[in-house]
Design an enzyme around this catalytic site. Structure first.
Site, short mmCIF file in Angstrom:
data_model
loop_
_atom_site.label_atom_id
_atom_site.label_comp_id
_atom_site.label_asym_id
_atom_site.label_seq_id
_atom_site.Cartn_x
_atom_site.Cartn_y
_atom_site.Cartn_z
N ASP A 291 0.84 -1.24 -0.11
CA ASP A 291 -0.10 0.01 0.03
C ASP A 291 0.86 1.16 -0.03
O ASP A 291 2.20 1.19 0.30
CB ASP A 291 -0.95 -0.03 1.24
CG ASP A 291 -2.14 0.88 0.87
OD1 ASP A 291 -1.92 1.69 -0.06
OD2 ASP A 291 -3.31 0.85 1.72
C1 BGC Z 1 -4.88 3.41 -0.12
C2 BGC Z 1 -5.10 2.24 -1.29
C3 BGC Z 1 -5.10 2.87 -2.42
C4 BGC Z 1 -3.69 3.61 -2.59
C5 BGC Z 1 -3.41 4.15 -4.07
C6 BGC Z 1 -3.59 4.09 -0.49
O1 BGC Z 1 -3.71 5.28 0.68
O2 BGC Z 1 -4.73 2.51 1.23
O3 BGC Z 1 -6.34 1.76 -0.94
O4 BGC Z 1 -5.09 2.03 -3.64
O5 BGC Z 1 -3.49 4.61 -1.67
O6 BGC Z 1 -4.02 5.30 -4.14
#
Ligand code: BGC
Length: 764
Positions: A291
């Site tokens: 993530d």
């Molecule tokens: C979120 C993810 C997301 C990623 C990219 C993160 O902060 O937890 O779910 O896909 O950002 O935008």
């Protein structure tokens, strides 16, 4: 290493040596050979490059303006970046891909990721809302349209679906998932994965999906985002992992790990989850992306001493791609050179990434998703909007309808449409709206006006603001705090006048678009600001009220449920929100949604979920003390699976074709369902089991089957469910999936509170 070898020529050679039995097998073998042959050409730097993902921070169609970006650009050109996120549009993805294809040594195409969560530009209901449809065909269709639109804008990878089972309404990200149930969550996971990916990833209208967040993110303590998770291994397997396992089995191309720790180990660095379970036991061969920054966040967790250490932990645990931690590049190289990270781990990660790029067909044509014609013709079309309306109306849940106040007549009445969300064209788009255009949704007021035509008088009054908006037009709402302490009651008199004049009041209240989503946890789940005060003021002059709720989480609605005759849960329904709600208000569509999550009386009951365990002291009127609260019921105000219709359904004749079975046998459960009302309608018939005694304590009931059926007025249908190993097994005290002999109660009905049951005994 310098080489002029053309990958395309090499791959053509491999094409002719494909071997194997079935067509799929042959294809897989050929892909493996291609992957190996590309891998053999790669330097360590290039391999680590494939494991690196950056977000765009400048307009990629022009030159970068600062040093960091110049460095990024240089890396892209040298083939040191395997993926970008947030590069959107044919022009931008084409330009970026050109930088790779025109400059890098091996010309390994880039994969473009984006959060396409509930639609690309045509916005569908937020996932929690859409899950309330229990309509797997429509859910699949909505993901299919999202993929079609995204792929027409150069995107080939979505960071969806979110498969976190979530039991806590305080958690802001509850809006992104399928609610509290692992079985419903698994079925929806498969529908969404198949919708995004289709049957063929190489089709240019499908995109790679990503099962996220692996794992446990939805179990954050106190519903606070990113918070600590403490679950035991059995809870992990029985309640959290099933949707992920289902997605892996359905062939989801990628996984994303999660920000949280479980029992002391951050998921990003959790070897047991990623290597042992996902890549080992489940034999899944896609790749795992971290993530955003979650590798480097292991330092804050107190699990890694610095960035290099974090990279080492993550790669060893099985995290294949680094999203925005800037850890794999450059630290992995040193770690390999120092002998701390075996090259085999790097090769395995790169193999997985290349495999997906091959599956997407990017090696055949890196520009296959860059099609200006499609970008012009296939996004936000009438057809897509029509489907968004279909999905939206099916997602609405009728919570209360005393005196059958709904559906409303279209003619001859005066209707007051009141509330801060009544003419709001933005909130229904919700959070994570991808390219959804600000203020582009059909508002409720617009929907109602269109539905009733000239014959009905509509009086609109906003009443009050939802929140204090301190935003300037150019500010990013996603990043701004939401302020609820609005004190402006100047709109109340007009709202009260409108209510006085009306035969019926439609009151649109709920949550701001950005009140749920990432980093949007709350300690209270009542209606915020002046909304309840406005509702009570209106109620004083006109009790004939239909509350239309728009929100991304369960709300506590005690007063409303006791006093307001009709309540319609409309979530945040997307582009066609107002039209879909009007379809239900005026009876053009008979509501069929059922709650995918429990609604409590009070926030103090959270986490609240129907499939809880019994305690040693469940309710007993003869006991002074028992499990419960002194100041509130312990049950849900509106339980999981609940939802009314404009007609009634009667269940009868529940039976099984056998009263005993062995674990490897099957039983058939049947029930008659009759539409006893005067309208046609759909009902979701739900089957729950209760494993009466086990080697571990078992939930009081668990959903194990459902069917959504259509019944004409007066019609009866016999519905059957197959009970087999998959309905009865669980992750037992022996740490295995097993069916334990004993008694099982089987409940069938229209919600999780149904009392209609039969008994089935599993013999040794
Ligand atoms: C979120 C993810 C997301 C990623 C990219 C993160 O902060 O937890 O779910 O896909 O950002 O935008």
């Amino acid at each position: 290493m310098k080489t002029n070898i053309s990958i395309t020529a090499l791959l053509l050679t491999i094409f002719f040596v494909g071997c194997g039995t079935g067509k799929k097998q042959t294809q897989n073998n050929m892909t493996e050979q291609k992957v190996d042959s590309v891998l053999a050409l790669m330097t360590l730097d290039e391999k680590i490059g494939q494991m690196t993902q950056y977000a765009v921070s400048w307009d990629l169609t022009g030159p970068p303006s600062n040093m960091d970006d110049k460095e990024k650009l240089d890396k892209i050109k040298r083939g040191m970046v395997g993926s970008m996120l947030k590069v959107v549009s044919v022009k931008a993805t084409r330009e970026t891909q050109r930088l790779v294809m025109g400059n890098s040594r091996l010309k390994i195409p880039m994969i473009f990721g984006y959060d396409v969560i509930h639609g690309f530009k045509t916005i569908f209901p937020v996932p929690l809302g859409e899950s309330a449809s229990w309509d797997l065909k429509m859910i699949r269709k909505s993901a299919e349209i999202a993929a079609k639109e995204a792929s027409a804008a150069g995107i080939n990878w979505t960071f969806a679906p979110m498969l976190d089972v979530s039991r806590d309404a305080r958690w802001g990200r509850i809006m992104e998932g399928a609610g509290e149930d692992p079985y419903l969550g698994s079925m929806i996971a498969v529908a969404r994965v198949k919708g995004f990916q289709g049957d063929d990833l190489s089709n240019d209208k499908t995109i790679a999906a990503c099962a996220k967040h692996f794992a446990g993110y939805g179990f954050a303590e106190a519903g606070m985002d990113y918070n600590t998770v403490n679950v035991g291994i059995h809870e992990l397997h029985n309640a959290i992992l099933p949707p992920f396992k289902a997605a892996a089995k359905a062939g989801v191309a990628t996984f994303m790990n999660s920000f949280n720790e479980i029992d002391g180990i951050p998921s990003t660095g959790n070897r047991n989850l990623q290597r042992d379970i996902l890549k080992g036991d489940w034999n899944w061969n896609g790749f795992i992306v971290s993530d955003w920054g979650s590798i480097v966040e292991m330092i804050n967790h107190g699990y890694a001493k610095d960035k290099k250490h974090a990279a080492e932990i993550a790669v060893k645990a099985g995290c294949d791609m680094d999203m925005e931690s800037y850890a794999y590049n450059p630290d992995l190289k040193t770690l390999v050179e120092e002998g701390k990270v075996p090259i085999d781990l790097i090769d395995d990660a790169v193999r997985r990434i290349l495999r997906i790029k091959f599956d997407l067909g990017l090696f055949d044509d890196p520009y296959k998703y860059c099609n200006e014609e499609r970008e012009k013709d296939e996004i936000y079309t009438k057809e897509n909007l029509k489907l968004a309306r279909e999905v939206a109306k099916r997602s609405i849940v009728l919570l209360k309808n005393d005196g059958r106040i709904l559906p409303l007549e279209k003619k001859g009445k005066t209707i007051a449409v009141i509330g801060p969300l009544a003419d709001d064209k933005d909130s229904p788009l919700g959070n994570w709206r991808a390219q959804g255009v600000k203020n582009s949704a059909v508002s409720l007021l617009e929907g109602i006006k269109k539905a009733v035509g000239e014959n009905t008088k509509i009086i609109y009054a906003k009443g009050c603001d939802l929140t204090i908006s301190t935003l300037k037009e150019e500010e990013n709402q996603f990043l701004m705090p939401i302020k609820f302490n609005t004190t402006d009651r100047s709109g109340f008199p007009e709202a009260i006048r409108a209510a006085r004049k009306a035969d019926v009041v439609i009151m649109a209240i709920g949550e701001d678009a950005y009140q749920t989503g990432e980093g949007r946890s709350q300690v209270s789940i009542e209606l915020k600001g002046l909304q309840t005060e406005l509702l009570k003021a209106v109620y004083k002059v006109n009790k004939n009220i239909v509350v239309v709720l728009m929100n991304g989480r369960p709300l506590s609605l005690k007063w409303e449920s006791e006093n307001i005759p009709a309540i319609l849960e409309c979530w945040l329904l997307g582009s066609e929100s107002g039209n879909a709600i009007a379809d239900v208000l005026f009876g053009d569509y008979n509501p069929s949604g059922k709650l995918p999550v429990s609604f409590p009386y009070s926030v103090g009951q959270e986490p609240l979920y129907y499939n809880h365990k019994n305690t040693g002291r469940p309710f007993n009127p003869e006991h002074v003390t028992y499990t419960g609260y002194r100041d509130s019921p312990k049950t849900a105000l509106y339980p999981f699976g609940f939802g009314l219709s404009y007609t009634d359904f009667e269940y009868s004749n529940l039976k099984t074709d056998r009263s005993t079975m062995k674990a490897n046998e099957t039983a058939l459960v049947t029930v008659d369902v009759k539409n006893t009302g005067e309208r046609d309608g759909e009902e979701v018939i739900q089957l729950y089991i209760h494993d009466v005694m086990g080697s571990l304590t078992r939930p009081v009931r668990e959903l194990k089957g459902f069917q959504k059926i259509f019944l004409k007025a007066g019609e009866t249908k016999t519905v059957s469910f197959k009970i087999d190993r998959s309905s009865l097994e669980f992750y037992t005290a022996s740490n295995k999936w097993e069916v334990e002999p004993g008694d099982f109660e089987i409940f069938v009905g229209g919600d999780s509170k149904t009392e209609m049951k039969v008994l089935l005994t599993v013999e040794k």
